[in-house]
Design a protein around this motif. Structure first.
Motif, PDB file in Angstrom:
ATOM      1  N   VAL A 174     -12.225   6.785  -0.307  1.00 15.27           N
ATOM      2  CA  VAL A 174     -11.645   5.455  -0.275  1.00 15.27           C
ATOM      3  C   VAL A 174     -12.188   4.709   0.938  1.00 15.27           C
ATOM      4  CG1 VAL A 174      -9.528   4.090  -0.085  1.00 15.27           C
ATOM      5  CG2 VAL A 174      -9.523   6.245  -1.376  1.00 15.27           C
ATOM      6  N   VAL A 219     -11.044   8.973   3.716  1.00 14.55           N
ATOM      7  CA  VAL A 219     -10.695   7.569   3.880  1.00 14.55           C
ATOM      8  C   VAL A 219     -11.469   6.997   5.059  1.00 14.55           C
ATOM      9  CG1 VAL A 219      -8.832   5.908   4.190  1.00 14.55           C
ATOM     10  CG2 VAL A 219      -8.372   8.098   3.063  1.00 14.55           C
ATOM     11  N   ALA A 256      -4.462   0.457   7.245  1.00 15.55           N
ATOM     12  CA  ALA A 256      -4.420   0.994   5.880  1.00 15.55           C
ATOM     13  C   ALA A 256      -4.958   2.417   5.826  1.00 15.55           C
ATOM     14  CB  ALA A 256      -5.224   0.085   4.941  1.00 15.55           C
ATOM     15  N   THR A 257      -6.015   2.699   6.578  1.00 18.86           N
ATOM     16  CA  THR A 257      -6.550   4.067   6.568  1.00 18.86           C
ATOM     17  C   THR A 257      -5.536   5.053   7.123  1.00 18.86           C
ATOM     18  OG1 THR A 257      -7.601   3.899   8.744  1.00 18.86           O
ATOM     19  CG2 THR A 257      -8.900   3.191   6.853  1.00 18.86           C
ATOM     20  N   LEU A 273      -2.974   5.643   4.400  1.00 19.03           N
ATOM     21  CA  LEU A 273      -3.529   6.464   3.322  1.00 19.03           C
ATOM     22  C   LEU A 273      -3.676   7.919   3.743  1.00 19.03           C
ATOM     23  CD1 LEU A 273      -6.186   3.980   1.917  1.00 19.03           C
ATOM     24  CD2 LEU A 273      -4.037   4.669   0.837  1.00 19.03           C
ATOM     25  N   GLN A 274      -4.068   8.142   4.999  1.00 15.29           N
ATOM     26  CA  GLN A 274      -4.151   9.509   5.493  1.00 15.29           C
ATOM     27  C   GLN A 274      -2.778  10.175   5.489  1.00 15.29           C
ATOM     28  OE1 GLN A 274      -6.038   8.747   9.257  1.00 15.29           O
ATOM     29  NE2 GLN A 274      -8.093   9.112   8.476  1.00 15.29           N
ATOM     30  N   ALA A 295     -11.339   1.111   2.944  1.00 13.33           N
ATOM     31  CA  ALA A 295     -10.412  -0.008   3.049  1.00 13.33           C
ATOM     32  C   ALA A 295     -11.109  -1.196   3.705  1.00 13.33           C
ATOM     33  CB  ALA A 295      -9.182   0.394   3.846  1.00 13.33           C
ATOM     34  N   ALA A 303       0.135   3.822  -3.059  1.00  9.34           N
ATOM     35  CA  ALA A 303      -0.932   4.761  -2.694  1.00  9.34           C
ATOM     36  C   ALA A 303      -1.160   5.809  -3.771  1.00  9.34           C
ATOM     37  CB  ALA A 303      -0.594   5.434  -1.368  1.00  9.34           C
ATOM     38  N   LEU A 307      -4.152   5.739  -6.313  1.00  3.54           N
ATOM     39  CA  LEU A 307      -5.523   6.101  -5.941  1.00  3.54           C
ATOM     40  C   LEU A 307      -5.805   7.558  -6.279  1.00  3.54           C
ATOM     41  CD1 LEU A 307      -5.601   4.289  -2.488  1.00  3.54           C
ATOM     42  CD2 LEU A 307      -6.673   3.524  -4.624  1.00  3.54           C
ATOM     43  N   LEU A 333      -4.370  11.434   1.455  1.00  5.21           N
ATOM     44  CA  LEU A 333      -5.789  11.278   1.144  1.00  5.21           C
ATOM     45  C   LEU A 333      -6.634  11.745   2.332  1.00  5.21           C
ATOM     46  CD1 LEU A 333      -4.360   9.250  -0.887  1.00  5.21           C
ATOM     47  CD2 LEU A 333      -6.571   8.106  -0.989  1.00  5.21           C
ATOM     48  N   SER A 391      -0.459   9.531   3.506  1.00  2.00           N
ATOM     49  CA  SER A 391      -0.063   9.772   2.116  1.00  2.00           C
ATOM     50  C   SER A 391      -0.763  10.978   1.512  1.00  2.00           C
ATOM     51  CB  SER A 391      -0.343   8.531   1.270  1.00  2.00           C
ATOM     52  OG  SER A 391      -1.739   8.376   1.049  1.00  2.00           O
ATOM     53  N   LEU A 444       0.803  -1.217   0.000  1.00  2.00           N
ATOM     54  CA  LEU A 444       0.000   0.000   0.000  1.00  2.00           C
ATOM     55  C   LEU A 444       0.839   1.270   0.000  1.00  2.00           C
ATOM     56  CD1 LEU A 444      -2.907   0.983  -0.016  1.00  2.00           C
ATOM     57  CD2 LEU A 444      -2.884   0.966   2.477  1.00  2.00           C
TER      58      LEU A 444
END
Length: 362
Positions: free
Chosen positions: A315, A340, A328-329, A332-333, A317, A306, A309, A337, A335, A302
């Motif tokens: 998103v 999420v 994963a959330t 992603l945060q 997960a 990332a 996406l 996003l 990164s 991931l």
């Protein structure tokens, strides 16, 4: 008067909403952090403005929603002068009154479960909210947080069971699905505090319960001493998320239930969701199957992927139980996003609720 009894199934906690219909003012007793969105939605639908949150004590089994609700709607945080808490707006003592419109709650100090326990009695003596001091056919434990069997016995007898017999009593918890009792019932049937039981009988009973400490005690008590304000960056109010019916957890993660996700996926007019399954490839096609339309993006890949996406689209997960997808959330945060959410309970709960899957076994 408007009255609602709300429930948190995780901790078996009751939250009580009392509102004055004429003025639109309301108070919440023992709000739970994870249900802030639920409580605000109910207030909005009933046309009420939250004036204050009142905690019956510093809880050991869940985190109060007091601080988060204050961020959302400016409500005051009220709790006992003996709580030892910070971040409050007003400390309450025995005999105080908390008003909402033309109604009020009388504050009664009922220590024994903890040193800072309060019970709240409605102005006409028709209802009382006893927290963990008096439960339905039971009472709160007395073996930590300055608990005292003697204090609890005297609190219940002088401040609660002294109310009119037909006064309804609403507890802070119930683990069997019971919702309400009365002074008359508890005086007659409570096996710990009713009938001819004296203080020595009660102390003997309580001193030999041998209960384990609450599982969330090490998290909940420090958090509640801050009136529910998280530490560090989590102390900032979470960005509101309007793209689905989400719940914000105390760990700083937005979550979505299977039912809410199914409804959101079926909403043709809504912005399409990026549904990513973070399990390993063999799990994607195993007995649990996967949600139709899900994209396989293993957690192990991931961070590196990332960027594939679309940052402009929400998103969700998914994993087997909700644990890996929660991580994963967070990734992603970090990164970048913003929209999420984690699927609560993962594929196990999705399948348990009978929702559609691809692959897997019926």
């Amino acid at each position: 008067m408007i009255f609602r009894q709300l429930f948190d199934p995780t901790s078996s906690t009751y939250t009580y909403l009392l509102g004055d219909a004429a003025s639109g003012e309301a108070v919440l007793i023992d709000p739970v952090f994870e249900h802030e969105r639920r409580d605000l939605a109910l207030l909005r639908e009933l046309g009420l403005v939250l004036k204050a949150t009142l905690d019956t004590h510093v809880h050991a089994d869940h985190v109060t929603g007091a601080w988060l609700l204050k961020q959302r709607c400016g409500s005051e945080i009220l709790l006992s002068e003996h709580s030892g808490a910070i971040n409050f707006d007003r400390l309450l003592k025995h005999g105080d009154r908390v008003g909402f419109g033309s109604r009020y709650l009388e504050v009664r100090a009922t220590p024994g479960h903890t040193n800072g326990c309060l019970s709240y009695v409605l102005d006409d003596l028709s209802r009382a909210f006893t927290g963990d001091c008096l439960l339905i056919r039971g009472c709160g434990r007395t073996d930590f947080q300055q608990g005292s069997p003697g204090l609890l016995y005297r609190s219940v007898q002088t401040q609660i069971l002294s109310l009119p017999d037909d006064c309804l009593l609403y507890p802070g918890h119930d683990y069997r699905g019971l919702t309400v009792t009365s002074v008359r019932e508890e005086k007659r049937y409570n096996p710990r505090l009713g009938g001819d039981i004296n203080e020595a009988d009660f102390a003997g009973y309580m001193n030999h319960l041998g209960l384990p400490h609450p599982k969330l005690m090490d998290i909940a008590v420090p958090a509640n001493l801050r009136c529910g304000r998280p530490e560090g960056k989590a102390g900032e109010a979470a960005d509101d998320q309007q793209w689905a019916a989400l719940t914000y957890s105390f760990s700083g993660i937005w979550e979505i239930t299977p039912q809410a996700l199914e409804e959101r996926l079926a909403a043709a007019a809504a912005q399409p969701i990026q549904l990513i399954d973070v399990r390993e490839p063999q799990e994607f096609v195993d007995v649990l199957g996967h949600i139709p339309g899900a994209q396989l993006l293993p957690l192990s890949q991931l961070a590196a992927r990332a960027g594939e996406l679309d940052a402009s689209r929400p998103v969700v997960a998914v994993c087997r139980s909700g644990a890996r997808s929660a991580q994963a959330t967070v990734l992603l945060q970090k990164s970048g996003l913003k929209q999420v959410a984690n699927l609560t309970g993962g594929m196990l709960r999705w399948r348990a609720e009978g929702l559609a899957v691809e692959g897997g076994q019926a």
